[in-house]
Structure formats: structure tokens, C-alpha cells
Write a protein that holds these residues in place. Sequence first.
Motif, mmCIF file in Angstrom:
data_model
loop_
_atom_site.group_PDB
_atom_site.id
_atom_site.type_symbol
_atom_site.label_atom_id
_atom_site.label_comp_id
_atom_site.label_asym_id
_atom_site.label_seq_id
_atom_site.Cartn_x
_atom_site.Cartn_y
_atom_site.Cartn_z
ATOM 1 N N GLY A 188 0.812 -1.214 0.000
ATOM 2 C CA GLY A 188 0.000 0.000 0.000
ATOM 3 C C GLY A 188 0.839 1.253 0.000
ATOM 4 O O GLY A 188 0.476 2.248 -0.643
ATOM 5 N N ALA A 189 1.974 1.223 0.705
ATOM 6 C CA ALA A 189 2.868 2.388 0.728
ATOM 7 C C ALA A 189 3.451 2.654 -0.660
ATOM 8 O O ALA A 189 3.617 3.811 -1.068
ATOM 9 C CB ALA A 189 3.986 2.169 1.742
ATOM 10 N N TRP A 211 4.609 12.491 3.825
ATOM 11 C CA TRP A 211 5.916 13.154 3.838
ATOM 12 C C TRP A 211 7.046 12.148 4.106
ATOM 13 O O TRP A 211 8.131 12.259 3.558
ATOM 14 C CB TRP A 211 5.917 14.264 4.875
ATOM 15 C CG TRP A 211 7.230 14.977 5.006
ATOM 16 C CD1 TRP A 211 8.014 15.080 6.098
ATOM 17 C CD2 TRP A 211 7.927 15.698 3.972
ATOM 18 N NE1 TRP A 211 9.146 15.800 5.833
ATOM 19 C CE2 TRP A 211 9.115 16.194 4.535
ATOM 20 C CE3 TRP A 211 7.646 15.959 2.626
ATOM 21 C CZ2 TRP A 211 10.017 16.947 3.795
ATOM 22 C CZ3 TRP A 211 8.565 16.713 1.893
ATOM 23 C CH2 TRP A 211 9.733 17.197 2.475
ATOM 24 N N GLU A 212 6.781 11.157 4.955
ATOM 25 C CA GLU A 212 7.772 10.115 5.193
ATOM 26 C C GLU A 212 8.118 9.372 3.909
ATOM 27 O O GLU A 212 9.281 9.031 3.663
ATOM 28 C CB GLU A 212 7.242 9.116 6.236
ATOM 29 C CG GLU A 212 7.182 9.682 7.649
ATOM 30 C CD GLU A 212 6.550 8.717 8.618
ATOM 31 O OE1 GLU A 212 5.980 7.690 8.145
ATOM 32 O OE2 GLU A 212 6.594 8.956 9.835
ATOM 33 N N LEU A 213 7.117 9.158 3.059
ATOM 34 C CA LEU A 213 7.367 8.490 1.778
ATOM 35 C C LEU A 213 8.151 9.392 0.836
ATOM 36 O O LEU A 213 9.078 8.953 0.153
ATOM 37 C CB LEU A 213 6.039 8.083 1.131
ATOM 38 C CG LEU A 213 5.251 6.962 1.825
ATOM 39 C CD1 LEU A 213 3.916 6.767 1.125
ATOM 40 C CD2 LEU A 213 6.050 5.664 1.805
ATOM 41 N N VAL A 214 7.770 10.666 0.802
ATOM 42 C CA VAL A 214 8.418 11.605 -0.114
ATOM 43 C C VAL A 214 9.894 11.777 0.230
ATOM 44 O O VAL A 214 10.755 11.848 -0.654
ATOM 45 C CB VAL A 214 7.681 12.972 -0.073
ATOM 46 C CG1 VAL A 214 8.507 14.035 -0.781
ATOM 47 C CG2 VAL A 214 6.314 12.845 -0.728
ATOM 48 N N ARG A 215 10.220 11.811 1.513
ATOM 49 C CA ARG A 215 11.612 12.045 1.934
ATOM 50 C C ARG A 215 12.541 10.916 1.523
ATOM 51 O O ARG A 215 13.758 11.106 1.429
ATOM 52 C CB ARG A 215 11.676 12.242 3.452
ATOM 53 C CG ARG A 215 11.051 13.532 3.942
ATOM 54 C CD ARG A 215 11.339 13.733 5.403
ATOM 55 N NE ARG A 215 12.735 14.084 5.615
ATOM 56 C CZ ARG A 215 13.467 13.681 6.647
ATOM 57 N NH1 ARG A 215 12.936 12.859 7.528
ATOM 58 N NH2 ARG A 215 14.712 14.067 6.784
ATOM 59 N N ILE A 216 12.006 9.734 1.310
ATOM 60 C CA ILE A 216 12.856 8.616 0.893
ATOM 61 C C ILE A 216 13.439 8.877 -0.492
ATOM 62 O O ILE A 216 14.535 8.415 -0.818
ATOM 63 C CB ILE A 216 12.048 7.300 0.923
ATOM 64 C CG1 ILE A 216 11.621 6.994 2.370
ATOM 65 C CG2 ILE A 216 12.869 6.142 0.370
ATOM 66 C CD1 ILE A 216 10.702 5.794 2.498
ATOM 67 N N SER A 236 6.992 22.350 -0.666
ATOM 68 C CA SER A 236 5.823 23.213 -0.608
ATOM 69 C C SER A 236 4.545 22.389 -0.501
ATOM 70 O O SER A 236 3.616 22.741 0.217
ATOM 71 C CB SER A 236 5.761 24.104 -1.856
ATOM 72 O OG SER A 236 6.886 24.946 -1.911
ATOM 73 N N ARG A 237 4.527 21.266 -1.230
ATOM 74 C CA ARG A 237 3.348 20.416 -1.169
ATOM 75 C C ARG A 237 3.169 19.840 0.241
ATOM 76 O O ARG A 237 2.063 19.694 0.741
ATOM 77 C CB ARG A 237 3.483 19.272 -2.175
ATOM 78 C CG ARG A 237 2.155 18.536 -2.402
ATOM 79 C CD ARG A 237 2.334 17.245 -3.163
ATOM 80 N NE ARG A 237 3.074 17.418 -4.418
ATOM 81 C CZ ARG A 237 3.452 16.396 -5.160
ATOM 82 N NH1 ARG A 237 3.180 15.155 -4.784
ATOM 83 N NH2 ARG A 237 4.113 16.595 -6.277
ATOM 84 N N TYR A 238 4.310 19.526 0.914
ATOM 85 C CA TYR A 238 4.224 19.022 2.285
ATOM 86 C C TYR A 238 3.604 20.069 3.200
ATOM 87 O O TYR A 238 2.701 19.773 3.982
ATOM 88 C CB TYR A 238 5.615 18.651 2.790
ATOM 89 C CG TYR A 238 5.661 18.448 4.285
ATOM 90 C CD1 TYR A 238 4.996 17.377 4.886
ATOM 91 C CD2 TYR A 238 6.353 19.342 5.092
ATOM 92 C CE1 TYR A 238 5.026 17.198 6.253
ATOM 93 C CE2 TYR A 238 6.385 19.175 6.456
ATOM 94 C CZ TYR A 238 5.718 18.095 7.039
ATOM 95 O OH TYR A 238 5.757 17.943 8.391
#
Length: 354
Positions: A199-200, A230-235, A219-221
Motif C-alpha cells: 500500500g505504501a 511526507w515520510e514516503l516523499v523524503r525517501i 511546498s506540497r508538504y
Amino acid sequence: MKVLKCLAISIVILAFLLTPLLPFIPEEWSFQLPWVPLWGNVLKLEQAGIYGDFVGGFIGTIAFMVSVVILFISYQNQKETNRQNLDDQRQSSKQTVFDVRFYDMLKCHRENTAELEIEGKVGRRVFVSFIREFRKALSIVNALPETDSAQQLTTTSKIDLAYLAFYYGVGPNSTRLLRAATDHLPKASVEKVILEMGGAQVAYRELLKKPEDKGDLASRYLANLSKAEWELVRITYQPFDGHQSRLGHYYRHLYQMMKFVDSHPDKKMRRSYAALVRAQLSNHEQALLCLNSISKIGSAWSGENGFLQMYSMIKNIPKCFFDSEAEIDLEHQFPDMEFEYKDVERANKMPGKR
């Protein structure tokens, strides 16, 4: 041998110094010895001949015997010196061979690290993303519903499951490998983690499809993203695809290098070489090595005779790198590890320190 040699040399020197003086001793000191050629400072040829025979036959024989002893002692000393030199040369040669191989392995480790790459990140920088991805996997494990199987998971088991999930990932082939690697853990918990990780991945792909602010994730965060998003995006890459192709040979080579270091006969030198290896590992590399050692696939690193504790391979991890409650309590997990921050704390407590 040295004492005998010195004594023999002293006897020879004394004989050669005193013998020429015998013809000139005073008459009153001679004790009427018939072979002394000088009486009243008058040289007697007959006695001089007897004296010469005495010196040549008796003193000369003693000198010859002493010379033989000295020659034998010198031979033994030279033999011992040659043997010691040969041993030193062999030892030096072994050390040279060891150094050449060690530094070749160290160079290979650097190359392995430099070749790591994922979505534009190269070298040691990838370990920063690896730690973030592991933390996301651990948050999924920690969020498992309160079922009987989930309650069976200890803190160590949760880290084990999270790391194996991070390492193998999920997908057509990866999921099969992950299930096989986690057969020692509750099956229901493993299946729930696999489902959540899939799912992630879907959520990450959906985030990238959003048209607004596509190039400005920060900006989207601030505007729209939830904490989980945000945890997913930072990866910075799709998570949970697995990293065995990247990390498998990295850890195998690192372990073989430490095994080679441990084969050195000198304990002090072993620690010196191990310190050089540890100096090559960044804080994030040491942190991931720590997690690897807790997992099933890295168990060879840990334990009483494991290289992790034996050579303090993770001692440079900062004190608050891991959340001791939500992630891992390093001091509890590794009670015998002399972490670097402990040395700093002790130094600050010394008298005169503020």
C-alpha cells in the motif's frame, strides 16, 4: 654463551700481556724457577730456550684451545644471528603480504561503497535514504493491530521484521524471498506488513502523479501532505523494492575483511586494523550495520564472538541517533559496547570541565 666468550677472550688477552713480562721479573720474585731466563738482569741463553719451549708448548696450547672455544662460540652466535635475521625477514614478509591484502580489501570496500546508487544518490549518501526507509518499515511494524501474533513480537523481533522487509522488499519475486526469510516470525504479522508495504508503494506512486506542485515537494508538504505521505516523499524513491542486490555483496565483503583482520596473530594490530575499517564507515553506515546485526541475516556479526562487539564496529553512532523508545535502545541492546559518546560524557564530568 656471551659470558663464556668474554671469559675466553679475557684469558687470551691476559696471557699475551703477561707472558712477555716473565723474563723480566726480579730475581727475588722468581722463587728459583729453573725456566726463568733472567737472573740478576743477566740473560741466560739456556734458560731462555727452556722458557721459549714452555711458552710455545704450554701457553701456546692453552691459547690454541681457547681460540677453538672462541671460534665455536662465534660460530654459534653467528648461527643464532642468522636464524633470528631469517625469522625477522619471514615475519616482515608475512606482515607485508598481510598489509598488501588488507589495503586491497579496504580499497575494494571503498569501491563497493562508491558504486552504491539509487535515484541519483551515490555512495555514502544512499545510507541516509536507507535509514529513512527502514524507519518507515519499522513504523509499519509498530502500527500492527493488537492481535495475538503482534503481541508475540519483542522489540528485537520488530527490528528483525522491519529490517528483513526493508532488505528484501515486496514484489513478484521479493515477497516470496521475504516470506522465506521471516519463517521464524508470526505469519499473520508478516503478511500484514507485506500488505501495508504494498500500500505504501501505491501511495508513493499516487503522490508523484499529482499535477500540482509536482516539482516542489517541500511546498506540497507544507500545504497538503500528511506525515505519512511526507515520510514516503523524503525517501526520494519508491520504497520497499528491496536492496539485497545493493547491500548483499557490500556486507559479505565487509564481513570477510573483518574475518581477515581477525586472523592477524597480534591482538593489538588486529584492533588497529579494525579501527581503520571502522573509520571508513559513516554514522549512517554504522547504524545500518547495527540493524543488520540484529536481523536474522546478520546474526554472524553479533554475539559474544561477533566482530560487531569484539571490535566496536558501531561505537560512533551518536547517542540520540535512534529513538530509544520507538526504535532501539542501543545501550540496552549492546551493553558491552563502548560508544564514543560515553567517552565524551566521561570527559565532560572530569574535574575542571564545565
